[in-house]
Design an enzyme around this catalytic site. Sequence first.
Site, PDB file in Angstrom:
ATOM      1  N   ARG A  14       0.125  64.511 -34.136  1.00 33.81           N
ATOM      2  CA  ARG A  14       1.536  64.963 -34.146  1.00 33.81           C
ATOM      3  C   ARG A  14       1.963  65.548 -35.342  1.00 33.81           C
ATOM      4  O   ARG A  14       2.295  66.802 -35.556  1.00 33.81           O
ATOM      5  CB  ARG A  14       2.233  63.541 -33.895  1.00 33.81           C
ATOM      6  CG  ARG A  14       3.864  63.954 -33.426  1.00 33.81           C
ATOM      7  CD  ARG A  14       4.551  64.104 -34.675  1.00 33.81           C
ATOM      8  NE  ARG A  14       4.737  63.126 -35.610  1.00 33.81           N
ATOM      9  CZ  ARG A  14       4.991  63.134 -36.784  1.00 33.81           C
ATOM     10  NH1 ARG A  14       5.673  64.121 -37.131  1.00 33.81           N
ATOM     11  NH2 ARG A  14       4.914  62.046 -37.839  1.00 33.81           N
ATOM     12  N   ASP A  15       1.974  64.901 -36.398  1.00 33.59           N
ATOM     13  CA  ASP A  15       2.186  65.317 -37.768  1.00 33.59           C
ATOM     14  C   ASP A  15       1.327  66.553 -38.169  1.00 33.59           C
ATOM     15  O   ASP A  15       1.953  67.588 -38.748  1.00 33.59           O
ATOM     16  CB  ASP A  15       2.295  64.288 -38.687  1.00 33.59           C
ATOM     17  CG  ASP A  15       3.305  64.549 -40.111  1.00 33.59           C
ATOM     18  OD1 ASP A  15       3.723  65.561 -40.226  1.00 33.59           O
ATOM     19  OD2 ASP A  15       3.577  63.307 -40.567  1.00 33.59           O
ATOM     20  N   HIS A 206       3.703  55.937 -44.843  1.00 33.34           N
ATOM     21  CA  HIS A 206       3.182  57.352 -44.282  1.00 33.34           C
ATOM     22  C   HIS A 206       3.626  58.488 -45.546  1.00 33.34           C
ATOM     23  O   HIS A 206       4.377  58.948 -45.650  1.00 33.34           O
ATOM     24  CB  HIS A 206       4.431  57.634 -43.253  1.00 33.34           C
ATOM     25  CG  HIS A 206       4.093  59.010 -42.654  1.00 33.34           C
ATOM     26  ND1 HIS A 206       3.739  59.025 -41.195  1.00 33.34           N
ATOM     27  CD2 HIS A 206       4.546  59.959 -43.082  1.00 33.34           C
ATOM     28  CE1 HIS A 206       4.001  60.400 -41.005  1.00 33.34           C
ATOM     29  NE2 HIS A 206       4.312  60.917 -42.104  1.00 33.34           N
ATOM     30  N   HIS A 208       2.278  61.703 -47.496  1.00 36.89           N
ATOM     31  CA  HIS A 208       1.809  63.010 -47.538  1.00 36.89           C
ATOM     32  C   HIS A 208       1.163  63.091 -49.150  1.00 36.89           C
ATOM     33  O   HIS A 208       1.536  62.384 -49.858  1.00 36.89           O
ATOM     34  CB  HIS A 208       2.974  63.956 -47.165  1.00 36.89           C
ATOM     35  CG  HIS A 208       3.274  64.117 -45.884  1.00 36.89           C
ATOM     36  ND1 HIS A 208       2.744  65.050 -44.759  1.00 36.89           N
ATOM     37  CD2 HIS A 208       4.157  63.173 -45.117  1.00 36.89           C
ATOM     38  CE1 HIS A 208       3.258  64.877 -43.684  1.00 36.89           C
ATOM     39  NE2 HIS A 208       3.928  63.630 -43.777  1.00 36.89           N
ATOM     40  N   CYS A 239       5.629  68.950 -42.609  1.00 35.16           N
ATOM     41  CA  CYS A 239       6.804  69.024 -41.693  1.00 35.16           C
ATOM     42  C   CYS A 239       7.318  70.169 -41.926  1.00 35.16           C
ATOM     43  O   CYS A 239       7.465  70.770 -42.780  1.00 35.16           O
ATOM     44  CB  CYS A 239       7.930  67.754 -42.412  1.00 35.16           C
ATOM     45  SG  CYS A 239       9.356  67.918 -41.332  1.00 35.16           S
TER      46      CYS A 239
HETATM   47  P1  HMG Z   1      20.207  70.172 -31.300  1.00 34.59           P
HETATM   48  O1  HMG Z   1      20.021  71.343 -31.278  1.00 34.59           O
HETATM   49  O2  HMG Z   1      21.305  69.490 -32.195  1.00 34.59           O
HETATM   50  O3  HMG Z   1      20.136  69.410 -29.991  1.00 34.59           O
HETATM   51  O4  HMG Z   1      18.796  69.477 -31.839  1.00 34.59           O
HETATM   52  P2  HMG Z   1      20.976  69.409 -28.737  1.00 34.59           P
HETATM   53  O5  HMG Z   1      21.226  67.992 -27.990  1.00 34.59           O
HETATM   54  O6  HMG Z   1      22.491  69.972 -28.995  1.00 34.59           O
HETATM   55  O7  HMG Z   1      20.245  70.304 -27.632  1.00 34.59           O
HETATM   56  C1  HMG Z   1      19.950  71.756 -27.971  1.00 34.59           C
HETATM   57  C2  HMG Z   1      18.707  72.223 -27.104  1.00 34.59           C
HETATM   58  O8  HMG Z   1      17.703  71.445 -27.265  1.00 34.59           O
HETATM   59  C3  HMG Z   1      19.120  71.994 -25.342  1.00 34.59           C
HETATM   60  O9  HMG Z   1      18.349  73.042 -24.799  1.00 34.59           O
HETATM   61  C4  HMG Z   1      18.552  70.762 -25.254  1.00 34.59           C
HETATM   62  O10 HMG Z   1      18.277  70.714 -23.885  1.00 34.59           O
HETATM   63  C5  HMG Z   1      17.331  70.914 -25.843  1.00 34.59           C
HETATM   64  P3  HMG Z   1      19.208  74.360 -24.254  1.00 34.59           P
HETATM   65  O11 HMG Z   1      20.363  74.104 -23.502  1.00 34.59           O
HETATM   66  O12 HMG Z   1      19.692  75.122 -25.675  1.00 34.59           O
HETATM   67  O13 HMG Z   1      18.176  75.039 -23.458  1.00 34.59           O
HETATM   68  N1  HMG Z   1      16.854  69.443 -26.381  1.00 34.59           N
HETATM   69  C6  HMG Z   1      15.662  69.116 -26.119  1.00 34.59           C
HETATM   70  N2  HMG Z   1      14.335  69.739 -25.232  1.00 34.59           N
HETATM   71  C7  HMG Z   1      13.309  68.796 -25.368  1.00 34.59           C
HETATM   72  N3  HMG Z   1      13.072  67.566 -25.853  1.00 34.59           N
HETATM   73  C8  HMG Z   1      14.075  67.167 -26.408  1.00 34.59           C
HETATM   74  C9  HMG Z   1      15.380  67.696 -26.733  1.00 34.59           C
HETATM   75  N4  HMG Z   1      16.597  67.317 -27.013  1.00 34.59           N
HETATM   76  C10 HMG Z   1      17.453  68.503 -26.960  1.00 34.59           C
HETATM   77  N5  HMG Z   1      14.055  65.773 -26.636  1.00 34.59           N
HETATM   78  C11 HMG Z   1      17.088  67.745 -31.982  1.00 34.59           C
HETATM   79  C12 HMG Z   1      18.607  68.030 -31.949  1.00 34.59           C
HETATM   80  C13 HMG Z   1      16.761  66.475 -32.469  1.00 34.59           C
HETATM   81  C14 HMG Z   1      16.629  68.003 -30.455  1.00 34.59           C
HETATM   82  C15 HMG Z   1      16.138  68.841 -32.599  1.00 34.59           C
HETATM   83  O14 HMG Z   1      16.801  69.018 -34.208  1.00 34.59           O
HETATM   84  C16 HMG Z   1      14.750  68.577 -32.714  1.00 34.59           C
HETATM   85  O15 HMG Z   1      14.127  68.599 -31.964  1.00 34.59           O
HETATM   86  N6  HMG Z   1      14.403  68.193 -34.049  1.00 34.59           N
HETATM   87  C17 HMG Z   1      12.924  67.831 -34.111  1.00 34.59           C
HETATM   88  C18 HMG Z   1      12.539  68.111 -35.553  1.00 34.59           C
HETATM   89  C19 HMG Z   1      11.037  67.574 -35.631  1.00 34.59           C
HETATM   90  O16 HMG Z   1      10.467  67.179 -34.723  1.00 34.59           O
HETATM   91  N7  HMG Z   1      10.581  67.605 -36.971  1.00 34.59           N
HETATM   92  C20 HMG Z   1       9.272  66.806 -37.155  1.00 34.59           C
HETATM   93  C21 HMG Z   1       9.388  65.685 -37.052  1.00 34.59           C
HETATM   94  S1  HMG Z   1       9.995  64.625 -38.266  1.00 34.59           S
HETATM   95  C22 HMG Z   1       8.658  64.784 -39.460  1.00 34.59           C
HETATM   96  O17 HMG Z   1       7.567  65.160 -39.640  1.00 34.59           O
HETATM   97  C23 HMG Z   1       8.804  63.467 -40.409  1.00 34.59           C
HETATM   98  C24 HMG Z   1       7.754  62.487 -40.470  1.00 34.59           C
HETATM   99  O18 HMG Z   1       6.500  62.674 -40.200  1.00 34.59           O
HETATM  100  C25 HMG Z   1       7.821  61.298 -41.380  1.00 34.59           C
HETATM  101  C26 HMG Z   1       7.984  61.934 -42.928  1.00 34.59           C
HETATM  102  O19 HMG Z   1       6.813  62.388 -43.042  1.00 34.59           O
HETATM  103  O20 HMG Z   1       8.690  61.397 -43.549  1.00 34.59           O
HETATM  104  C27 HMG Z   1       8.226  61.356 -38.799  1.00 34.59           C
HETATM  105 MG    MG Z   2       4.998  63.008 -41.828  1.00 32.70          MG
END
Ligand code: HMG
Ligand code: MG
Length: 298
Positions: A14-15, A206, A208, A239
């Site tokens: 995933r990450d 967690h 990095h 990320c």
């Molecule tokens: P948004 O644009 O504000 O959401 O995104 P929305 O509710 O307005 O929806 C917009 C569109 O996204 C719609 O589609 C929804 O259907 C779709 P459209 O009508 O435009 O075609 N949508 C989805 N599609 C699939 N699966 C879903 C989903 N939700 C909405 N679950 C949202 C808000 C949270 C969805 C967006 O910002 C997002 O997906 N962000 C993810 C970012 C991400 O994955 N970042 C990396 C992970 S975090 C990380 O790495 C840190 C960590 O490792 C810890 C660390 O290191 O600190 C965990």
């Molecule tokens: Mg991370």
Amino acid sequence: MLPKQVRIVEVGPRDGLQNEKSPFSVEHKINLINLLSQSGLSYIEGGSFVSPKWVPQMANSAQVFTHIDRVEGVTYSALTPNTQGFEDALDSGVDEVAIFGSASERFSQKNINCSVDESLDRFAPVIELAKRYELPVRGYVSCVMGCPYEGDIPPENVAHIARRLHDMGCYEISLGDTIGVGTPTQTKHMLDAVGKQVPMANIGIHFHDTYGQALANIYAALDYGIASIDSAIAGLGGCPYANGASGNVATEDLLYMLNGMAIDTGVNMDLLLKASAFVSEITQRPVESKVANALLNG
Ligand code: HMG
Ligand code: MG
């Protein structure tokens, strides 16, 4: 007091792969997870159910989860930022989900397009659904030792959000040094603050490795009794919303250190190295693990 056992939370699929530029097909991801499953790891974060517009590399997570060879005793988990993600994860048969918040307002906006308070409002129904389907929920806090947009983050802010996730029902809070800037002293200050709000038994880390501090920081955290540590095979990752952040601490390097400290993980180094070699073959570059490079090429 040092723990006798540590659960390694493998976040590479995933990450690691959410930011990977090399062509990791669905088949490659499945192969990688299958190799990891054979190594003795008990927990693998296999993907995320997020918007494909935000993180295209995770768009095929449903296919991945439905085609892996599940090994008994291994927990397969996924990130789910909202109820849409939770429902997709549930349909794909995940064992556990993770919600992901932040100690930094600006990172929250960049990563999940809402404020920290709004994110908690979105997580609440995810936790409710998870309770109904009896899936445990893990909670992440990002930017626990610094933010790419805000700089320093006060330890009290980390403690506050960790407490809220814990109170909402997350069984474990994983504290993320998203951009890998922390040092051991800072790790201790941060854990001192968190420890006043959440029992250390419910804390994971967690880290990095951008500045090469991850193992030193983990060593500092082990002294607090923390026994759940995230890492990524071959040091993959970063990320997409934290420019310049490198991968998580490499699982091989973490395992080597824990083995040397006689802390049990249940993971077999030789089998783990098969996954490292596979990553190197797909990415066509040496892996970001000193231990894997020493053992594979030494
Ligand atoms: P948004 O644009 O504000 O959401 O995104 P929305 O509710 O307005 O929806 C917009 C569109 O996204 C719609 O589609 C929804 O259907 C779709 P459209 O009508 O435009 O075609 N949508 C989805 N599609 C699939 N699966 C879903 C989903 N939700 C909405 N679950 C949202 C808000 C949270 C969805 C967006 O910002 C997002 O997906 N962000 C993810 C970012 C991400 O994955 N970042 C990396 C992970 S975090 C990380 O790495 C840190 C960590 O490792 C810890 C660390 O290191 O600190 C965990
Ligand atoms: Mg991370």
